[in-house]
Design a protein around this motif. Sequence first.
Motif, PDB file in Angstrom:
ATOM      1  N   ALA A 165      40.311  35.205  36.178  1.00 37.50           N
ATOM      2  CA  ALA A 165      40.682  36.317  35.288  1.00 37.50           C
ATOM      3  C   ALA A 165      42.061  36.858  35.674  1.00 37.50           C
ATOM      4  CB  ALA A 165      39.624  37.419  35.355  1.00 37.50           C
ATOM      5  N   PHE A 166      42.283  37.044  36.981  1.00 40.26           N
ATOM      6  CA  PHE A 166      43.621  37.472  37.437  1.00 40.26           C
ATOM      7  C   PHE A 166      44.671  36.452  36.984  1.00 40.26           C
ATOM      8  CE2 PHE A 166      41.487  40.100  40.808  1.00 40.26           C
ATOM      9  CZ  PHE A 166      42.234  41.261  40.662  1.00 40.26           C
ATOM     10  N   ASP A 167      44.364  35.164  37.185  1.00 41.98           N
ATOM     11  CA  ASP A 167      45.345  34.111  36.883  1.00 41.98           C
ATOM     12  C   ASP A 167      45.653  34.044  35.382  1.00 41.98           C
ATOM     13  OD1 ASP A 167      45.346  33.525  39.578  1.00 41.98           O
ATOM     14  OD2 ASP A 167      43.954  31.844  39.412  1.00 41.98           O
ATOM     15  N   LYS A 168      44.609  34.166  34.542  1.00 39.76           N
ATOM     16  CA  LYS A 168      44.818  34.035  33.090  1.00 39.76           C
ATOM     17  C   LYS A 168      45.594  35.231  32.531  1.00 39.76           C
ATOM     18  CE  LYS A 168      41.089  30.875  31.954  1.00 39.76           C
ATOM     19  NZ  LYS A 168      39.716  30.735  31.470  1.00 39.76           N
ATOM     20  N   VAL A 169      45.252  36.431  33.015  1.00 40.94           N
ATOM     21  CA  VAL A 169      45.959  37.630  32.531  1.00 40.94           C
ATOM     22  C   VAL A 169      47.426  37.540  32.961  1.00 40.94           C
ATOM     23  CG1 VAL A 169      46.186  40.121  32.836  1.00 40.94           C
ATOM     24  CG2 VAL A 169      43.935  39.125  32.404  1.00 40.94           C
ATOM     25  N   SER A 170      47.630  37.094  34.178  1.00 44.44           N
ATOM     26  CA  SER A 170      48.992  36.970  34.692  1.00 44.44           C
ATOM     27  C   SER A 170      49.827  36.009  33.840  1.00 44.44           C
ATOM     28  CB  SER A 170      48.920  36.480  36.139  1.00 44.44           C
ATOM     29  OG  SER A 170      50.193  36.263  36.634  1.00 44.44           O
ATOM     30  N   LYS A 171      49.204  34.907  33.480  1.00 42.58           N
ATOM     31  CA  LYS A 171      49.891  33.906  32.660  1.00 42.58           C
ATOM     32  C   LYS A 171      50.254  34.515  31.305  1.00 42.58           C
ATOM     33  CE  LYS A 171      49.363  29.013  31.577  1.00 42.58           C
ATOM     34  NZ  LYS A 171      48.484  27.858  31.632  1.00 42.58           N
ATOM     35  N   LEU A 173      50.821  37.559  30.605  1.00 43.18           N
ATOM     36  CA  LEU A 173      51.878  38.585  30.711  1.00 43.18           C
ATOM     37  C   LEU A 173      53.190  38.017  31.267  1.00 43.18           C
ATOM     38  CD1 LEU A 173      49.741  41.549  32.150  1.00 43.18           C
ATOM     39  CD2 LEU A 173      50.364  41.102  29.764  1.00 43.18           C
ATOM     40  N   GLY A 174      53.214  36.695  31.466  1.00 45.81           N
ATOM     41  CA  GLY A 174      54.438  36.047  31.972  1.00 45.81           C
ATOM     42  C   GLY A 174      54.723  36.378  33.426  1.00 45.81           C
ATOM     43  N   LEU A 175      53.656  36.652  34.196  1.00 46.82           N
ATOM     44  CA  LEU A 175      53.865  37.093  35.583  1.00 46.82           C
ATOM     45  C   LEU A 175      53.787  35.967  36.604  1.00 46.82           C
ATOM     46  CD1 LEU A 175      51.708  40.357  35.378  1.00 46.82           C
ATOM     47  CD2 LEU A 175      54.182  40.131  35.109  1.00 46.82           C
ATOM     48  N   GLY A 176      53.424  34.769  36.165  1.00 48.27           N
ATOM     49  CA  GLY A 176      53.437  33.627  37.080  1.00 48.27           C
ATOM     50  C   GLY A 176      52.096  33.326  37.722  1.00 48.27           C
ATOM     51  N   TYR A 177      52.110  32.313  38.571  1.00 47.89           N
ATOM     52  CA  TYR A 177      50.893  31.763  39.176  1.00 47.89           C
ATOM     53  C   TYR A 177      51.052  31.684  40.681  1.00 47.89           C
ATOM     54  CZ  TYR A 177      47.758  28.086  40.768  1.00 47.89           C
ATOM     55  OH  TYR A 177      46.827  27.374  41.466  1.00 47.89           O
ATOM     56  N   PRO A 178      50.039  31.951  41.490  1.00 52.50           N
ATOM     57  CA  PRO A 178      48.743  32.485  41.095  1.00 52.50           C
ATOM     58  C   PRO A 178      48.831  33.971  40.753  1.00 52.50           C
ATOM     59  CG  PRO A 178      48.838  32.216  43.483  1.00 52.50           C
ATOM     60  CD  PRO A 178      50.137  31.709  42.941  1.00 52.50           C
TER      61      PRO A 178
END
Length: 357
Positions: A165-171, A173-178
């Motif tokens: 969930a953290f990873d998908k929301v980050s993606k 919002l363009g915030l990167g991985y992980p």
Amino acid sequence: MFVLGIETSCDETAASVVRDGREILSSIISSQIELHRPYGGVVPELASRDHLEKIGPIVDEALEQAKVQLADVDAVAVTQGPGLIGSLLVGVCYAKSLAYGAGKPIVGVNHIEGHFYSVVFENPPIEYPAMALIVSGGHTNLFYVPEEGQYKLVSRTRDDAAGEAFDKVSKMLGLGYPGGPVIEKLARAGDPKRVKFPIAKISDGKPDFSFSGLKTAVSRYVRESGLKPLVKGATPGKEILDLAAGVQDNIVRSLVKTMESQARDLRPKTLVVAGGVACNEALRSASKAAAVRLGVPIYFPSKHLSTDNAAMIAAAGTVKLLAGKHSGLEMTADITMRLQNIGGEEAAATKKPRYRL
Ligand code: KG4
Ligand code: ZN
């Protein structure tokens, strides 16, 4: 007793030598984060190729740093599953060859059980019954552990894992991985009360988790508020900071609420919170507060042992070896491996795995 641990279930190639199940003599981790970053997630094919390249040097380095020869090692412990099949096979085949060549016993370890044992190095011994929240990129499980080696699954995620969930929301919002570490960093400067998301309720009344609704809610919020994903290199504005804080707050509240209410019913003597998401300070402090309310000690792994590592695999393997359990050379990677061996899910645990190589 010296155990060489090997872990390759996802995107870390790791090897470690552990003495007597509690003392880390070496713990070498080669992370593939940079390799997968451009794709926003783990690419299984790239992961197995990289494990293949790294496994030999990483194991050599672990032995060297521990100042232990392979001949002095009592046994090899390796992650058998669950995980990515190609990645797991690299570790399992390497461990089997090493053990066979050196005439050592080998033991296959469940990766989730490894996360449970990641707390043994820097905490007092676990008192049973225990309760363990294992939260990572692939798993979100709450176990009741009445005695060593006995696991009852109390809650699990119905869809995405908390880390996912953290990873998908980050993606999104363009915030990167992980996503976990970056959302945690931004959330520190945000207001968790400005964008509130409700905690998912499971309609059949089971105390399970669900995080896919959060992802949909964030996507709707982004669309409706006209929020633009962050352009690479730009500084995130207040809206993104508040959104990150709201998302983190939702995930943490959901995890801690269930852990606390189940612990109130089942009365464990120790709480354990482990797995990559256990790096998260907001989760740590909310879980500690719950443990204080419950009057129960709570153990976390140190941060570098929260994400995937081989010391936890060696520790879990040591417990099995001391109980007289080893695996034969016919042991192979098993992506469907379950940990629960008591309670309602027992039948599922003994069902023939669908994919077994
Ligand atoms: O245990 P782990 O290394 O791998 C699996 O077994 O899946 O966990 C990786 C997961 C990722 O989803 C990552 O976003 C999450 O742990 N994670 C965090 C933090 N650090 C890593 N989640 C929230 N806050 C963090 N600080
Ligand atoms: Zn893991």
